[in-house]
Design an enzyme around this catalytic site. Structure first.
Site, PDB file in Angstrom:
ATOM      1  N   SER A   1       0.928  -1.258  -0.235  1.00 42.88           N
ATOM      2  CA  SER A   1       0.213   0.242  -0.067  1.00 42.88           C
ATOM      3  C   SER A   1       0.858   1.317  -0.153  1.00 42.88           C
ATOM      4  O   SER A   1       2.107   1.272   0.456  1.00 42.88           O
ATOM      5  CB  SER A   1      -0.791   0.015   1.233  1.00 42.88           C
TER       6      SER A   1
ATOM      7  N   TYR B   1      -1.842  -0.716  10.689  1.00 36.54           N
ATOM      8  CA  TYR B   1      -2.077  -1.147   9.213  1.00 36.54           C
ATOM      9  C   TYR B   1      -0.804  -0.726   8.455  1.00 36.54           C
ATOM     10  O   TYR B   1      -0.160  -1.564   7.650  1.00 36.54           O
ATOM     11  CB  TYR B   1      -2.980  -0.326   8.516  1.00 36.54           C
TER      12      TYR B   1
HETATM   13  P1  NDP Z   1     -11.167  -6.081  -0.041  1.00 31.09           P
HETATM   14  O1  NDP Z   1     -11.965  -5.973   1.503  1.00 31.09           O
HETATM   15  O2  NDP Z   1     -12.316  -6.099  -1.133  1.00 31.09           O
HETATM   16  O3  NDP Z   1     -10.504  -7.508  -0.118  1.00 31.09           O
HETATM   17  C1  NDP Z   1      -9.843  -8.099   0.910  1.00 31.09           C
HETATM   18  C2  NDP Z   1      -9.668  -9.385   0.284  1.00 31.09           C
HETATM   19  O4  NDP Z   1      -8.700 -10.298   1.718  1.00 31.09           O
HETATM   20  C3  NDP Z   1     -11.067 -10.215   0.430  1.00 31.09           C
HETATM   21  O5  NDP Z   1     -10.898 -11.122  -0.464  1.00 31.09           O
HETATM   22  C4  NDP Z   1     -10.952 -10.875   1.856  1.00 31.09           C
HETATM   23  O6  NDP Z   1     -11.768 -12.298   1.497  1.00 31.09           O
HETATM   24  C5  NDP Z   1      -9.593 -11.303   1.928  1.00 31.09           C
HETATM   25  N1  NDP Z   1      -9.141 -11.641   3.482  1.00 31.09           N
HETATM   26  C6  NDP Z   1      -9.324 -10.930   4.383  1.00 31.09           C
HETATM   27  N2  NDP Z   1      -8.788 -11.701   5.470  1.00 31.09           N
HETATM   28  C7  NDP Z   1      -8.502 -13.041   4.990  1.00 31.09           C
HETATM   29  C8  NDP Z   1      -7.992 -14.299   5.695  1.00 31.09           C
HETATM   30  N3  NDP Z   1      -7.859 -14.382   7.243  1.00 31.09           N
HETATM   31  N4  NDP Z   1      -7.883 -15.241   5.006  1.00 31.09           N
HETATM   32  C9  NDP Z   1      -7.852 -15.221   3.563  1.00 31.09           C
HETATM   33  N5  NDP Z   1      -8.414 -13.984   2.770  1.00 31.09           N
HETATM   34  C10 NDP Z   1      -8.536 -12.873   3.846  1.00 31.09           C
HETATM   35  O7  NDP Z   1     -10.134  -4.887  -0.122  1.00 31.09           O
HETATM   36  P2  NDP Z   1      -9.162  -4.573  -0.971  1.00 31.09           P
HETATM   37  O8  NDP Z   1      -9.353  -5.356  -2.459  1.00 31.09           O
HETATM   38  O9  NDP Z   1      -9.012  -3.261  -1.317  1.00 31.09           O
HETATM   39  O10 NDP Z   1      -7.601  -5.074  -0.511  1.00 31.09           O
HETATM   40  C11 NDP Z   1      -6.915  -6.192  -1.142  1.00 31.09           C
HETATM   41  C12 NDP Z   1      -5.500  -5.793  -0.575  1.00 31.09           C
HETATM   42  O11 NDP Z   1      -5.047  -4.647  -1.184  1.00 31.09           O
HETATM   43  C13 NDP Z   1      -5.429  -5.513   0.837  1.00 31.09           C
HETATM   44  O12 NDP Z   1      -4.140  -6.339   1.259  1.00 31.09           O
HETATM   45  C14 NDP Z   1      -5.209  -4.249   0.913  1.00 31.09           C
HETATM   46  O13 NDP Z   1      -4.708  -3.824   2.304  1.00 31.09           O
HETATM   47  C15 NDP Z   1      -4.561  -3.598  -0.200  1.00 31.09           C
HETATM   48  N6  NDP Z   1      -4.837  -2.256  -0.571  1.00 31.09           N
HETATM   49  C16 NDP Z   1      -6.127  -1.811  -0.695  1.00 31.09           C
HETATM   50  C17 NDP Z   1      -6.036  -0.335  -0.867  1.00 31.09           C
HETATM   51  C18 NDP Z   1      -7.481   0.121  -1.244  1.00 31.09           C
HETATM   52  O14 NDP Z   1      -7.624   1.514  -1.053  1.00 31.09           O
HETATM   53  N7  NDP Z   1      -8.548  -0.502  -1.145  1.00 31.09           N
HETATM   54  C19 NDP Z   1      -4.970   0.487  -0.908  1.00 31.09           C
HETATM   55  C20 NDP Z   1      -3.703  -0.046  -0.713  1.00 31.09           C
HETATM   56  C21 NDP Z   1      -3.783  -1.227  -0.385  1.00 31.09           C
HETATM   57  P3  NDP Z   1     -12.695 -12.966   2.785  1.00 31.09           P
HETATM   58  O15 NDP Z   1     -13.124 -12.052   3.760  1.00 31.09           O
HETATM   59  O16 NDP Z   1     -13.557 -13.900   1.985  1.00 31.09           O
HETATM   60  O17 NDP Z   1     -11.715 -14.004   3.391  1.00 31.09           O
END
Ligand code: NDP
Length: 245
Positions: free
Chosen positions: A139, A152
């Site tokens: 990020s 975070y």
């Molecule tokens: P989402 O919340 O849409 O996606 C997060 C994903 O992580 C979901 O598919 C969720 O699936 C999964 N997840 C969470 N906990 C677990 C776990 N214990 N085991 C397996 N899967 C898990 O958010 P984003 O797509 O935005 O986030 C994806 C990545 O991008 C993250 O690492 C985030 O930090 C990073 N990011 C996002 C930004 C943004 O502005 N959106 C900016 C910078 C970085 P489920 O709950 O089904 O397990």
């Protein structure tokens, strides 16, 4: 369908929504065989039906080492190899340090940092065998910490440190390590923030700019993993044009 990744096998964690879902679809559209992991298996089943090519849904909790090892093993069992790991699963439970519910800190460290390390550990023998690639979704918070995102940001700084060490260990063996650092992307990430003020602030930020879309990050991942074997795109920072800090 494109064929730039034909014959390649990818595993995308956190593929049930947002960036992971878009990345899985983009890799599939380039011809890769894609395994998709997350806890919400129903969402993954829906995703599999949207894929261009073969896609495998894997119920996965990255905080559980057994679950991670099983997901990697099932990917290799089904598709015969693993070329690309997209380490994307993450949670952002924003909030101040003073008075924080520290169980949220534990969740962030276990998911974003340890979970991502466990996945690299389990996948690495296969990636070494295929001279593959690891894409670490960090990020802008992995470069600049700010108030209310201390833990975070610490997890994302941690990913950068781990990734550079990993790069030095495996690059001579042909494994490429890519750190992707998105700014604000329109996903459900901020919806899981429990502090109502923080959640409202994130929602306000989302409406104040033209945010990135998950596909913008997916395109960057595809760019990095489709370069020639001698080209290692190690770091990609992508912000919305409208994002000032
Ligand atoms: P989402 O919340 O849409 O996606 C997060 C994903 O992580 C979901 O598919 C969720 O699936 C999964 N997840 C969470 N906990 C677990 C776990 N214990 N085991 C397996 N899967 C898990 O958010 P984003 O797509 O935005 O986030 C994806 C990545 O991008 C993250 O690492 C985030 O930090 C990073 N990011 C996002 C930004 C943004 O502005 N959106 C900016 C910078 C970085 P489920 O709950 O089904 O397990």
């Amino acid at each position: 369908m494109n064929t730039t990744l034909a014959g390649k096998v990818a595993l995308v964690t956190g593929a049930s929504s947002g960036i992971g879902e878009a990345t899985a679809l983009a890799l599939s559209a380039e011809g890769a065989l894609v395994a998709v992991g997350a806890r919400r298996a129903d969402r993954l089943e829906t995703l599999v039906h949207k894929a261009v090519g073969e896609m495998l849904a894997l119920e996965l909790d990255v905080t559980d080492q057994e679950s991670v090892r099983a997901a990697v093993a099932k990917t290799v069992e089904r598709f015969g190899a693993l070329d690309v790991l997209v380490n994307n699963a993450g949670v952002m439970l924003a909030g101040s340090i003073a008075g924080a519910d520290t169980t949220e800190w534990t969740r962030m460290v276990e998911t974003n940092l340890l979970g991502s390390m466990y996945t690299v550990h389990a996948a690495l023998p296969h990636l070494l065998e295929r001279k593959g690639a690891v894409v670490q979704v960090s990020s802008t918070s992995g470069r600049i910490a700010s108030a209310a995102s201390g833990v975070y940001a610490a997890t994302k700084f941690g990913i950068t440190a781990f990734s550079e060490a990993l790069r030095q260990e495996v690059t001579a063996q042909g494994v490429r390590v890519v750190v992707v650092e998105p700014g604000f992307v329109a996903t459900e990430l901020a919806d899981h923030i429990t502090d109502p003020t923080m959640r409202a602030a994130a929602q306000q930020m989302a409406t104040s700019m033209r945010t990135l879309q998950p596909e913008d990050i997916a395109n960057a991942v595809v760019y990095a993993v489709t370069q020639s074997q001698h080209v290692a795109v190690n770091e990609i920072l992508i912000r919305p044009t409208d994002q000032t800090r």
